[in-house]
Design a protein around this motif. Structure first.
Motif, short mmCIF file in Angstrom:
data_model
loop_
_atom_site.label_atom_id
_atom_site.label_comp_id
_atom_site.label_asym_id
_atom_site.label_seq_id
_atom_site.Cartn_x
_atom_site.Cartn_y
_atom_site.Cartn_z
N SER A 2 1.29 -5.26 4.27
CA SER A 2 0.10 -4.76 4.97
C SER A 2 0.21 -3.28 5.32
O SER A 2 -0.79 -2.64 5.65
CB SER A 2 -0.13 -5.58 6.25
OG SER A 2 0.89 -5.33 7.20
N MET A 3 1.42 -2.74 5.26
CA MET A 3 1.63 -1.34 5.63
C MET A 3 1.62 -0.41 4.42
O MET A 3 1.80 0.80 4.57
CB MET A 3 2.99 -1.19 6.35
CG MET A 3 3.05 -1.93 7.67
SD MET A 3 4.66 -1.73 8.49
CE MET A 3 4.39 -2.66 10.00
N VAL A 4 1.42 -0.96 3.23
CA VAL A 4 1.45 -0.16 2.00
C VAL A 4 0.06 -0.18 1.37
O VAL A 4 -0.65 -1.19 1.42
CB VAL A 4 2.50 -0.74 1.01
CG1 VAL A 4 2.47 0.03 -0.30
CG2 VAL A 4 3.90 -0.68 1.63
N ASP A 5 -0.34 0.93 0.77
CA ASP A 5 -1.61 0.99 0.03
C ASP A 5 -1.41 0.26 -1.29
O ASP A 5 -0.98 0.83 -2.29
CB ASP A 5 -2.01 2.45 -0.22
CG ASP A 5 -3.33 2.56 -0.97
OD1 ASP A 5 -4.01 1.52 -1.14
OD2 ASP A 5 -3.67 3.68 -1.39
N THR A 6 -1.72 -1.05 -1.29
CA THR A 6 -1.43 -1.90 -2.45
C THR A 6 -2.61 -2.02 -3.40
O THR A 6 -2.49 -2.67 -4.45
CB THR A 6 -1.05 -3.31 -1.96
OG1 THR A 6 -2.09 -3.84 -1.14
CG2 THR A 6 0.25 -3.27 -1.18
#
Length: 449
Positions: free
Chosen positions: A330-334
């Motif tokens: 959730s903390m990464v621009d996936t």
């Protein structure tokens, strides 16, 4: 002038009877020719009954060779302590001093002996010391056999004293350290006076390897002559501090290398872009300068992580890998990428460091594997893995973890370097290989199989 106090044989015998020591005269084979009357008070024997017997017949068998060498002058020291059987059949401790200045025409040995059995009070204090000290005291014979090991071995290494007394202690030394330990022990045997200091891993009773430091030397004289006495202590905490310091130094070295090299490139670009912007006023040069500034901010963020990243042993805890993976995702621009979690077991780790590790792997997978890559996190008996179905490693894996290495145009090259650093801080191993789909697979060895 005659002695006014000793005027008769009776006077002389009375003095000898009350003396605190027993005077003995023997021939060169230690057959008793004379023993003073104090023998009855000190050891319970009638003085006449011992004449013609051999002094060594009453010496404890384990002490015979040492006593013979001392009384006959084969040893440099002129005194020794040993066990002697009294008239009641009990063993008492005698201290014997040999007279080397006796003037006589006859070939004889003269020595005095006194009962020092009250010295077990010292032995009791010594026993307390070797039981409660942080060191294990071991006495080896010339062949490396254990003759004595202190009771502290149970507290320090977890083994019963009797168990270790009959063991080959070298069997407990780590195979990688055994050769050096045997070499150093051999030097103690072959080179009297040589002091060996050996750092080695030792198998604790619970099966774990601990770091130990052993110091030893061959004894030159006394009851333990030609024996090797070794003290061993647990230095695991010290080795852990040394390893952490080494890791910190490595991080500092990486940090300084990155500052001197990786930050210089965008600074050069920024400097050149601003100069061209002043000369031409073209917007493109300002945009190029802004990109260089953005890259420097990104580099600084990664460098700060690289410089600070460590693991506090007190913060190691049981981690739910599935939940932590979702949190990191959730903390990464996936973008359109997908995360699948197949972790059946928890792991023990520093939660903050693990979060950083997963974020870097996820970011790396999206950057190199494409917007729609699928990333999978799972566990095995040996640890856990992170794999994807992206492009894999077109240039191989040799340089993956080197600081500054990246195949992406906008990559800083510190993501996997940070991953490796977190792995080292946990004393794990990481293996980069191809996944079944041809993508990237990272295996983290952190558990016994």
């Amino acid at each position: 002038m005659p002695d006014q106090y000793l005027t008769s044989t009776d006077d002389f015998e009375a003095v000898l009877a009350e003396a605190p020591t027993v005077l003995a005269v023997t021939d060169e084979e230690l057959t008793i020719r004379f023993v003073s009357p104090a023998i009855e008070r000190v050891l319970g024997y009638d003085m006449e009954s011992l004449v013609g017997t051999n002094w060594l017949d009453l010496v404890h068998p384990a002490d015979t060779d040492r006593v013979l060498a001392t009384l006959t002058g084969e040893r440099e020291d002129d005194g020794t302590e040993y066990r002697f059987r009294n008239a009641d059949g009990d063993w008492v401790w005698l201290e014997t001093i040999v007279s080397s200045d006796t003037e006589t025409d006859r070939d004889c040995l003269v020595f005095t002996s006194r009962d020092v059995s009250d010295r077990p009070r010292f032995e009791a204090r010594f026993h307390q010391f070797v039981t409660h000290t942080s060191d294990v005291l071991t006495v080896f014979d010339e062949q490396g056999n254990v003759e004595y090991i202190s009771p502290s071995v149970e507290r320090v290494l977890g083994y019963e004293q009797d168990e270790m007394q009959d063991s080959d202690l070298f069997e407990y030394v780590h195979p990688d350290d055994l050769s050096n330990a045997l070499t150093e022990f051999g030097r103690m045997i072959d080179e009297p006076g040589y002091v060996a200091v050996i750092e080695h891993r030792y198998r604790h009773a619970d099966g774990d390897w601990i770091w130990a430091e052993s110091r030893g030397q061959q004894v030159a004289n006394g009851p333990l002559e030609d024996h090797v006495v070794v003290t061993t202590r647990d230095i695991s905490a010290r080795k852990q501090r040394e390893q952490e310091l080494e890791r910190q130094n490595q991080r500092l070295e990486r940090f300084s290398d990155a500052i001197s090299h990786d930050l210089r490139n965008p600074l050069d670009v920024l400097d050149g872009s601003l100069e061209l912007a002043r000369e031409t006023g073209e917007e493109a040069h300002f945009e190029r300068a802004e990109r260089s500034i953005d890259r420097m901010y990104t580099l600084i963020d990664d460098l700060l992580v690289l410089a600070k990243q460590g693991v506090n042993p007190a913060e190691i805890e049981t981690i739910d890998l599935n939940a932590l993976s979702q949190r990191a995702w959730s903390m990464v621009d996936t973008q359109d990428a997908t995360l699948e979690t197949e972790a059946d077991d928890s792991i023990k780790a520093d939660e903050g460091a693990m979060l950083e590790l997963l974020e870097n792997l996820f970011r790396n997978a999206v950057e190199h594997g494409g917007d729609d890559v699928t990333v999978t996190v799972g566990t095995e008996s040996w640890g856990f893995y992170v794999t994807d179905d992206g492009a894999g490693f077109p240039d191989g894996t040799a340089d993956l973890f080197k600081p500054g290495y990246s195949t992406a145009d906008d990559g800083t090259g510190f993501g996997l370097c940070i991953v490796e650093q977190i792995v080292d801080a946990h004393n794990w191993e990481v293996i980069a290989t191809d996944s079944e789909s041809g993508g990237a697979r990272f295996e983290f060895i952190c558990c016994g199989s």
